[in-house]
Motif scaffolding. Structure first.
Motif, PDB file in Angstrom:
ATOM      1  N   ASP A 193     -16.556   7.893 -12.737  1.00  0.00           N
ATOM      2  CA  ASP A 193     -17.951   7.695 -13.128  1.00  0.00           C
ATOM      3  C   ASP A 193     -18.887   8.328 -12.107  1.00  0.00           C
ATOM      4  O   ASP A 193     -20.065   8.549 -12.392  1.00  0.00           O
ATOM      5  CB  ASP A 193     -18.253   6.197 -13.234  1.00  0.00           C
ATOM      6  CG  ASP A 193     -17.395   5.524 -14.298  1.00  0.00           C
ATOM      7  OD1 ASP A 193     -17.599   5.815 -15.485  1.00  0.00           O
ATOM      8  OD2 ASP A 193     -16.516   4.725 -13.926  1.00  0.00           O
ATOM      9  N   GLY A 194     -18.388   8.587 -10.910  1.00  0.00           N
ATOM     10  CA  GLY A 194     -19.164   9.224  -9.863  1.00  0.00           C
ATOM     11  C   GLY A 194     -18.240   9.922  -8.890  1.00  0.00           C
ATOM     12  O   GLY A 194     -17.073   9.544  -8.735  1.00  0.00           O
ATOM     13  N   LEU A 195     -18.758  10.963  -8.238  1.00  0.00           N
ATOM     14  CA  LEU A 195     -17.947  11.801  -7.369  1.00  0.00           C
ATOM     15  C   LEU A 195     -18.672  11.991  -6.040  1.00  0.00           C
ATOM     16  O   LEU A 195     -19.862  12.312  -6.010  1.00  0.00           O
ATOM     17  CB  LEU A 195     -17.742  13.157  -8.055  1.00  0.00           C
ATOM     18  CG  LEU A 195     -16.686  14.123  -7.541  1.00  0.00           C
ATOM     19  CD1 LEU A 195     -15.292  13.492  -7.627  1.00  0.00           C
ATOM     20  CD2 LEU A 195     -16.730  15.408  -8.376  1.00  0.00           C
ATOM     21  N   VAL A 196     -17.956  11.765  -4.939  1.00  0.00           N
ATOM     22  CA  VAL A 196     -18.487  12.011  -3.602  1.00  0.00           C
ATOM     23  C   VAL A 196     -17.623  13.094  -2.957  1.00  0.00           C
ATOM     24  O   VAL A 196     -16.420  12.908  -2.774  1.00  0.00           O
ATOM     25  CB  VAL A 196     -18.482  10.739  -2.727  1.00  0.00           C
ATOM     26  CG1 VAL A 196     -19.029  11.050  -1.338  1.00  0.00           C
ATOM     27  CG2 VAL A 196     -19.288   9.636  -3.383  1.00  0.00           C
ATOM     28  N   LEU A 197     -18.237  14.227  -2.636  1.00  0.00           N
ATOM     29  CA  LEU A 197     -17.515  15.354  -2.054  1.00  0.00           C
ATOM     30  C   LEU A 197     -17.936  15.524  -0.603  1.00  0.00           C
ATOM     31  O   LEU A 197     -19.108  15.758  -0.309  1.00  0.00           O
ATOM     32  CB  LEU A 197     -17.802  16.622  -2.851  1.00  0.00           C
ATOM     33  CG  LEU A 197     -17.367  16.582  -4.319  1.00  0.00           C
ATOM     34  CD1 LEU A 197     -17.809  17.848  -5.047  1.00  0.00           C
ATOM     35  CD2 LEU A 197     -15.855  16.391  -4.446  1.00  0.00           C
ATOM     36  N   LEU A 198     -16.988  15.400   0.309  1.00  0.00           N
ATOM     37  CA  LEU A 198     -17.242  15.422   1.749  1.00  0.00           C
ATOM     38  C   LEU A 198     -16.622  16.686   2.346  1.00  0.00           C
ATOM     39  O   LEU A 198     -15.399  16.837   2.333  1.00  0.00           O
ATOM     40  CB  LEU A 198     -16.646  14.182   2.409  1.00  0.00           C
ATOM     41  CG  LEU A 198     -17.114  12.832   1.858  1.00  0.00           C
ATOM     42  CD1 LEU A 198     -16.074  11.754   2.125  1.00  0.00           C
ATOM     43  CD2 LEU A 198     -18.446  12.448   2.465  1.00  0.00           C
ATOM     44  N   GLY A 199     -17.448  17.604   2.825  1.00  0.00           N
ATOM     45  CA  GLY A 199     -16.907  18.835   3.396  1.00  0.00           C
ATOM     46  C   GLY A 199     -15.970  19.533   2.435  1.00  0.00           C
ATOM     47  O   GLY A 199     -14.899  19.999   2.835  1.00  0.00           O
ATOM     48  N   ALA A 200     -16.370  19.629   1.180  1.00  0.00           N
ATOM     49  CA  ALA A 200     -15.469  20.075   0.120  1.00  0.00           C
ATOM     50  C   ALA A 200     -15.855  21.461  -0.404  1.00  0.00           C
ATOM     51  O   ALA A 200     -16.903  22.021  -0.069  1.00  0.00           O
ATOM     52  CB  ALA A 200     -15.458  19.071  -1.016  1.00  0.00           C
ATOM     53  N   THR A 201     -14.997  21.988  -1.253  1.00  0.00           N
ATOM     54  CA  THR A 201     -15.209  23.278  -1.891  1.00  0.00           C
ATOM     55  C   THR A 201     -14.503  23.266  -3.237  1.00  0.00           C
ATOM     56  O   THR A 201     -13.568  22.489  -3.441  1.00  0.00           O
ATOM     57  CB  THR A 201     -14.658  24.424  -1.024  1.00  0.00           C
ATOM     58  OG1 THR A 201     -14.862  25.671  -1.693  1.00  0.00           O
ATOM     59  CG2 THR A 201     -13.170  24.248  -0.751  1.00  0.00           C
ATOM     60  N   ALA A 202     -14.937  24.132  -4.138  1.00  0.00           N
ATOM     61  CA  ALA A 202     -14.258  24.255  -5.426  1.00  0.00           C
ATOM     62  C   ALA A 202     -13.121  25.269  -5.364  1.00  0.00           C
ATOM     63  O   ALA A 202     -12.247  25.276  -6.226  1.00  0.00           O
ATOM     64  CB  ALA A 202     -15.253  24.674  -6.511  1.00  0.00           C
ATOM     65  N   ARG A 203     -13.153  26.118  -4.352  1.00  0.00           N
ATOM     66  CA  ARG A 203     -12.086  27.101  -4.153  1.00  0.00           C
ATOM     67  C   ARG A 203     -12.045  27.454  -2.673  1.00  0.00           C
ATOM     68  O   ARG A 203     -13.035  27.943  -2.129  1.00  0.00           O
ATOM     69  CB  ARG A 203     -12.334  28.354  -5.000  1.00  0.00           C
ATOM     70  CG  ARG A 203     -11.217  29.379  -4.891  1.00  0.00           C
ATOM     71  CD  ARG A 203     -11.502  30.612  -5.727  1.00  0.00           C
ATOM     72  NE  ARG A 203     -10.356  31.504  -5.733  1.00  0.00           N
ATOM     73  CZ  ARG A 203     -10.325  32.686  -6.368  1.00  0.00           C
ATOM     74  NH1 ARG A 203     -11.401  33.091  -7.041  1.00  0.00           N
ATOM     75  NH2 ARG A 203      -9.243  33.435  -6.329  1.00  0.00           N
ATOM     76  N   PHE A 204     -10.918  27.210  -2.029  1.00  0.00           N
ATOM     77  CA  PHE A 204     -10.852  27.394  -0.587  1.00  0.00           C
ATOM     78  C   PHE A 204     -10.626  28.853  -0.201  1.00  0.00           C
ATOM     79  O   PHE A 204     -11.254  29.370   0.717  1.00  0.00           O
ATOM     80  CB  PHE A 204      -9.738  26.522   0.004  1.00  0.00           C
ATOM     81  CG  PHE A 204      -9.738  26.499   1.502  1.00  0.00           C
ATOM     82  CD1 PHE A 204     -10.732  25.825   2.199  1.00  0.00           C
ATOM     83  CD2 PHE A 204      -8.761  27.164   2.223  1.00  0.00           C
ATOM     84  CE1 PHE A 204     -10.747  25.820   3.585  1.00  0.00           C
ATOM     85  CE2 PHE A 204      -8.766  27.161   3.609  1.00  0.00           C
ATOM     86  CZ  PHE A 204      -9.755  26.479   4.285  1.00  0.00           C
ATOM     87  N   VAL A 205      -9.724  29.525  -0.893  1.00  0.00           N
ATOM     88  CA  VAL A 205      -9.408  30.916  -0.554  1.00  0.00           C
ATOM     89  C   VAL A 205     -10.498  31.834  -1.094  1.00  0.00           C
ATOM     90  O   VAL A 205     -10.829  31.791  -2.278  1.00  0.00           O
ATOM     91  CB  VAL A 205      -8.031  31.317  -1.114  1.00  0.00           C
ATOM     92  CG1 VAL A 205      -7.817  32.817  -1.002  1.00  0.00           C
ATOM     93  CG2 VAL A 205      -6.929  30.574  -0.369  1.00  0.00           C
ATOM     94  N   ARG A 206     -11.045  32.666  -0.221  1.00  0.00           N
ATOM     95  CA  ARG A 206     -12.144  33.560  -0.600  1.00  0.00           C
ATOM     96  C   ARG A 206     -11.909  34.969  -0.052  1.00  0.00           C
ATOM     97  O   ARG A 206     -11.220  35.163   0.953  1.00  0.00           O
ATOM     98  CB  ARG A 206     -13.473  33.031  -0.055  1.00  0.00           C
ATOM     99  CG  ARG A 206     -13.838  31.631  -0.536  1.00  0.00           C
ATOM    100  CD  ARG A 206     -14.076  31.590  -2.031  1.00  0.00           C
ATOM    101  NE  ARG A 206     -14.407  30.253  -2.478  1.00  0.00           N
ATOM    102  CZ  ARG A 206     -15.532  29.937  -3.113  1.00  0.00           C
ATOM    103  NH1 ARG A 206     -16.425  30.862  -3.393  1.00  0.00           N
ATOM    104  NH2 ARG A 206     -15.750  28.690  -3.489  1.00  0.00           N
ATOM    105  N   CYS A 207     -12.529  35.920  -0.719  1.00  0.00           N
ATOM    106  CA  CYS A 207     -12.484  37.301  -0.267  1.00  0.00           C
ATOM    107  C   CYS A 207     -13.450  37.484   0.910  1.00  0.00           C
ATOM    108  O   CYS A 207     -14.233  36.586   1.229  1.00  0.00           O
ATOM    109  CB  CYS A 207     -12.841  38.244  -1.410  1.00  0.00           C
ATOM    110  SG  CYS A 207     -14.499  37.991  -2.079  1.00  0.00           S
TER     111      CYS A 207
END
Length: 274
Positions: A111-125
């Motif tokens: 019902d709710g989301l808490v994102l702490l120091g997060a990302t939707a995709r870690f590996v990046r160009c």
């Protein structure tokens, strides 16, 4: 003298539970002080450090979420008895745990989301270095774990705090190395290398609080801005001077931010439609 926090916990029914998903190599006890600051919630930490594969890590998170759903109320030892229909589920994910939390949110669990120091995709160009790490770094960590695991964990912990936090003496407050099995460390790296929730962010309908350090060297602040821009119901709390553990040394302030955000979200739940 009475403790107002403890009195509040006794007076308020616990109609919400927070499922806690921790970061790579970190024990679930990393959230202990933050949980103490939120006595009005039931708290269910997930032990990720015993998983042997990425798939098992995902399955553990999903099983814990299922056990916390209203229809399963009373079946989890960490949950107090309450009305099945009124219980709300929040999922709090830190770093690697944030990827798992987003996966669960995309499936409609919280019902709710808490994102702490997060990302939707870690590996990046290279062009997105402000949002994550190149895959080569994770491949190197994988190879190094077989040769000198303590050194890999020590180097990782060295990146967790900002220079200001280190000078403030917060380094000893980090959990010690060695709480995860080596297989779990490898499984976690596997998830970090492959998970990509960017395509589903617009479909995550639950209210989300993004808490992120402005000096995060693991998940750079650009990843938080990306979450804020793409999640339909996101609020963002940038923390000046904070690194990759945005709640460390700020537990009371972060807890109050979560409390106020959730109060607003709960009010929206309870408001009748126009």
């Amino acid at each position: 003298m009475t403790d107002p926090i403890r009195n509040f916990a006794k007076a308020e029914p616990r109609n919400a539970v927070i499922l806690w998903l921790t970061g790579w190599s970190m024990p679930e006890t990393a959230f202990a002080e933050l949980q103490l600051q939120l006595p009005e919630f039931d708290h269910v930490p997930v032990r990720l450090g015993c998983a042997e594969t990425p798939e098992q890590m995902v399955a553990q998170a999903e099983a814990a979420a299922v056990a916390c759903l209203p229809e399963a109320a009373g079946t989890h030892p960490g949950l107090a008895a309450t009305s099945r229909s009124s219980r709300k589920l929040l999922i709090a994910g830190w770093s690697l745990g944030g990827l798992l939390a987003l996966r669960l949110a995309a499936r409609g669990f919280p019902d709710g989301l808490v994102l702490l120091g997060a990302t939707a995709r870690f590996v990046r160009c290279t062009e997105q270095a402000d949002r994550g790490w190149p895959d080569a770094v994770l491949r190197q960590m994988t190879a190094a774990l077989a040769k000198d695991r303590p050194a890999v964990e020590a180097r990782f912990r060295g990146r967790l705090l900002s220079d200001g936090e280190k000078k403030a003496g917060l380094l000893p407050r980090l959990p010690r190395e060695g709480s995860w099995a080596t297989a779990a460390l490898l499984a976690g790296i596997g998830l970090l290398r492959t998970a990509n929730h960017l395509p589903v962010l617009p479909e995550i309908a639950c209210p989300t609080l993004v808490v992120h350090g402005k000096e995060d060297k693991v998940c750079p602040y650009g990843a938080a801005e990306e979450l804020y821009e793409r999640l339909p119901r996101a609020e963002i709390l940038p923390l000046e001077g904070s690194g990759h553990v945005p709640f460390l040394g700020r537990e009371a302030d972060v807890a109050e931010a979560i409390r106020r955000w959730w109060h607003g979200a709960r009010t929206a739940f309870d408001s009748p439609p126009l």
